[in-house]
Design a protein around this motif. Structure first.
Motif, mmCIF file in Angstrom:
data_model
loop_
_atom_site.group_PDB
_atom_site.id
_atom_site.type_symbol
_atom_site.label_atom_id
_atom_site.label_comp_id
_atom_site.label_asym_id
_atom_site.label_seq_id
_atom_site.Cartn_x
_atom_site.Cartn_y
_atom_site.Cartn_z
ATOM 1 N N ASN A 156 0.857 -1.194 0.000
ATOM 2 C CA ASN A 156 0.000 0.000 0.000
ATOM 3 C C ASN A 156 0.891 1.241 0.000
ATOM 4 O O ASN A 156 0.944 1.996 0.971
ATOM 5 C CB ASN A 156 -0.917 0.009 1.233
ATOM 6 C CG ASN A 156 -1.811 -1.213 1.287
ATOM 7 O OD1 ASN A 156 -2.378 -1.625 0.286
ATOM 8 N ND2 ASN A 156 -1.926 -1.819 2.461
ATOM 9 N N GLU A 157 1.596 1.462 -1.090
ATOM 10 C CA GLU A 157 2.594 2.526 -1.138
ATOM 11 C C GLU A 157 1.985 3.919 -1.001
ATOM 12 O O GLU A 157 2.686 4.885 -0.687
ATOM 13 C CB GLU A 157 3.394 2.423 -2.438
ATOM 14 C CG GLU A 157 4.225 1.145 -2.519
ATOM 15 C CD GLU A 157 5.057 1.075 -3.777
ATOM 16 O OE1 GLU A 157 5.038 2.046 -4.551
ATOM 17 O OE2 GLU A 157 5.721 0.040 -3.991
ATOM 18 N N TYR A 158 0.692 4.030 -1.234
ATOM 19 C CA TYR A 158 0.033 5.335 -1.135
ATOM 20 C C TYR A 158 -0.130 5.799 0.306
ATOM 21 O O TYR A 158 -0.341 6.988 0.564
ATOM 22 C CB TYR A 158 -1.341 5.275 -1.802
ATOM 23 C CG TYR A 158 -2.287 4.279 -1.159
ATOM 24 C CD1 TYR A 158 -3.058 4.629 -0.052
ATOM 25 C CD2 TYR A 158 -2.382 2.981 -1.645
ATOM 26 C CE1 TYR A 158 -3.909 3.712 0.545
ATOM 27 C CE2 TYR A 158 -3.226 2.062 -1.053
ATOM 28 C CZ TYR A 158 -3.988 2.427 0.040
ATOM 29 O OH TYR A 158 -4.821 1.511 0.636
ATOM 30 N N ASP A 159 -0.038 4.883 1.269
ATOM 31 C CA ASP A 159 -0.249 5.238 2.679
ATOM 32 C C ASP A 159 1.012 5.885 3.237
ATOM 33 O O ASP A 159 2.057 5.248 3.343
ATOM 34 C CB ASP A 159 -0.607 3.985 3.493
ATOM 35 C CG ASP A 159 -1.234 4.330 4.833
ATOM 36 O OD1 ASP A 159 -0.672 5.196 5.544
ATOM 37 O OD2 ASP A 159 -2.274 3.737 5.181
ATOM 38 N N LYS A 160 0.923 7.149 3.600
ATOM 39 C CA LYS A 160 2.079 7.924 4.035
ATOM 40 C C LYS A 160 2.604 7.511 5.409
ATOM 41 O O LYS A 160 3.680 7.945 5.819
ATOM 42 C CB LYS A 160 1.734 9.421 4.054
ATOM 43 C CG LYS A 160 1.272 9.960 2.699
ATOM 44 C CD LYS A 160 2.294 9.695 1.603
ATOM 45 C CE LYS A 160 1.827 10.236 0.263
ATOM 46 N NZ LYS A 160 2.759 9.898 -0.838
ATOM 47 N N ARG A 161 1.857 6.686 6.114
ATOM 48 C CA ARG A 161 2.340 6.209 7.419
ATOM 49 C C ARG A 161 3.416 5.141 7.264
ATOM 50 O O ARG A 161 4.133 4.826 8.213
ATOM 51 C CB ARG A 161 1.184 5.646 8.248
ATOM 52 C CG ARG A 161 0.171 6.677 8.694
ATOM 53 C CD ARG A 161 -1.038 6.002 9.318
ATOM 54 N NE ARG A 161 -1.808 5.231 8.336
ATOM 55 C CZ ARG A 161 -2.866 4.475 8.644
ATOM 56 N NH1 ARG A 161 -3.245 4.371 9.912
ATOM 57 N NH2 ARG A 161 -3.522 3.829 7.699
ATOM 58 N N LEU A 162 3.517 4.569 6.085
ATOM 59 C CA LEU A 162 4.439 3.458 5.848
ATOM 60 C C LEU A 162 5.766 3.973 5.298
ATOM 61 O O LEU A 162 5.820 4.978 4.604
ATOM 62 C CB LEU A 162 3.820 2.480 4.843
ATOM 63 C CG LEU A 162 2.536 1.794 5.303
ATOM 64 C CD1 LEU A 162 1.911 1.039 4.140
ATOM 65 C CD2 LEU A 162 2.820 0.833 6.454
ATOM 66 N N PRO A 163 6.848 3.264 5.620
ATOM 67 C CA PRO A 163 8.161 3.678 5.095
ATOM 68 C C PRO A 163 8.267 3.410 3.600
ATOM 69 O O PRO A 163 7.585 2.532 3.060
ATOM 70 C CB PRO A 163 9.136 2.796 5.885
ATOM 71 C CG PRO A 163 8.341 1.566 6.222
ATOM 72 C CD PRO A 163 6.942 2.055 6.444
ATOM 73 N N ILE A 164 9.129 4.169 2.943
ATOM 74 C CA ILE A 164 9.410 3.941 1.525
ATOM 75 C C ILE A 164 10.582 2.969 1.433
ATOM 76 O O ILE A 164 11.678 3.239 1.923
ATOM 77 C CB ILE A 164 9.758 5.259 0.811
ATOM 78 C CG1 ILE A 164 8.577 6.228 0.897
ATOM 79 C CG2 ILE A 164 10.148 4.998 -0.643
ATOM 80 C CD1 ILE A 164 8.877 7.612 0.358
#
Length: 418
Positions: free
Chosen positions: A261-269
């Motif tokens: 879910n790359e769109y979720d800004k809570r997750l690391p890149i």
């Protein structure tokens, strides 16, 4: 097989692939003349997914509909993905058909949470009961427990399944709340406690009554996601060490964070799944379970992260050169077990073999120790070469992490035994 069933199978097998907390059985379930299948503690067939994960059993979800919106999960309710649901009877029939065709030897059953925890558990339990009672299936079944499920349903699940598991997912409560606000660790620890309680009660009951029902004979397991949040390896392994103090906890699995879910800004890149870190955690896990290491010896305040270039055992040995070299003809089993390149089986064979004669280099090679690493940390009847104290930990590290080394860098003894 009907197209509708195949379509569901495709969707729900894909949805289940990120759950790694399944493995060989560790359970014995004998067949009889009235049933099919059997499970034994030596494990069952394994297959590999396209992304390299080792998968045992028919790994499937009952449904990928889910009431939760966890940031790290592909099946979160806000994702626009294909959804499907098996009826309990459909999934039980599919499992039996696959078993009879020799595609599988067991079932790993998971599910998204629909309506509530108990409703989902009841549906999953129907699948397992149909397999055991209607189809007389005696093969291995690993069933996921839903966080927050009632003790009554957990007890029933443990009577029919060989192993139960419930995933902690994120190692710390604060980080779990950030990525999955609707969840908490308490809803996981409670079912873990119930599973442990029922299993211990069953064990005691079987001491008195031989034919008393067994409860989850292969114990329980859990899974931690690695890299989605900022926990160090020390945080993760400290939690692992605590979990292994529970008498029924058989395995803690580590799943490198996959950015679904790359769109979720809570997750690391992340550019790639942290496979090497995941691998090092599994190696450290083995040191805790089989090599008599304390968690603080592997990771501590000074070394909160595992060395990605060296396995944890070798890394520990290089930090403690004063404990080496170990004389394999005189040292205790516990000391030999800590030598890099010597495993549990090899350590036992060394202790047994030296009763008859002093061990030489050839004898150690025949036993199967990895001389490439062990040579710096042991002595035997023969001259092995330069030890870690003579060669220094820094040079040993360089020698074992560099593929191409000039002869000018290393003494003659090293180039001979590398």
């Amino acid at each position: 097989m009907r197209k509708a069933i195949i379509d569901k199978l495709t969707i729900l097998a894909e949805s289940a692939k990120y759950d790694v907390s399944c493995a060989s059985s560790g359970s014995t379930r004998q067949n009889n003349s009235q049933g099919i299948g059997s499970a034994n503690r030596w494990g069952i067939c394994h297959s590999f997914t396209e992304d390299g994960r080792c998968v045992a059993l028919l790994k499937i979800m009952l449904t990928n509909f889910c009431m939760y919106d966890c940031a790290y999960c592909i099946n979160r309710r806000s994702n626009d993905i294909e959804r499907a649901t098996f009826s309990p009877r459909e999934l039980a029939k599919l499992t039996i058909e696959f078993y009879r065709r020799n595609y599988i030897e067991g079932l790993f059953l998971s599910s998204g949470v629909i309506k509530n925890a108990d409703h989902t558990m009841e549906k999953m339990l129907q699948v397992v009961k149909l397999l055991r009672i209607e189809h007389h299936y005696h093969g291995y079944i690993h069933m996921k427990t839903i966080p927050g499920a009632s003790p009554e349903l957990i007890y029933q699940a443990g009577l029919y399944a060989d192993r139960l598991s419930i995933n902690l997912e994120i190692p710390t409560e604060d980080n779990l709340k950030q990525l999955a606000p609707e969840k908490d660790h308490q809803s996981v620890y409670k079912p873990m406690h119930f599973i442990q309680q029922y299993a211990l009660e069953s064990k005691e009951e079987r001491k008195k009554h031989r034919h008393a029902p067994r409860f989850a004979p292969a114990g329980q397991s859990t899974q931690l996601i690695v890299g989605a949040t900022d926990e160090t390896d020390r945080d993760i392994l400290n939690l692992t060490s605590i979990l292994y103090k529970r008498p029924t906890m058989k395995r803690v699995y580590y799943s490198g964070f996959v950015p679904v879910n790359e769109y979720d800004k809570r997750l690391p890149i992340v550019n790639e799944v942290p496979r090497k870190r995941e691998h090092r955690l599994y190696q450290a896990d083995w040191l805790l379970r089989f090599y008599q290491f304390n968690v603080h010896e592997i990771v501590n305040e000074n070394y909160p992260t595992l060395d990605l270039d060296l396995d944890p055992k070798l890394s520990w040995a290089l930090r403690h050169p004063h404990l080496f070299p170990v004389d394999v003809n005189r040292a205790s089993y516990e000391q030999i077990l800590r030598v890099p390149g010597i495993g549990v089986k090899s350590a036992r064979m060394i202790v047994a073999a030296r009763r008859h004669s002093a061990l030489t280099v050839n004898a150690l090679k025949q036993i199967g120790i990895v001389m490439k690493r062990a040579q710096y940390f042991i002595t035997c009847r023969d001259k092995l070469g330069t030890t870690v104290q003579e060669f220094t930990p820094e040079k040993v590290r360089l020698a074992l992490t560099t593929r191409t080394l000039s002869s000018e860098t290393l003494p003659a003894q090293f180039s001979l035994h590398f």
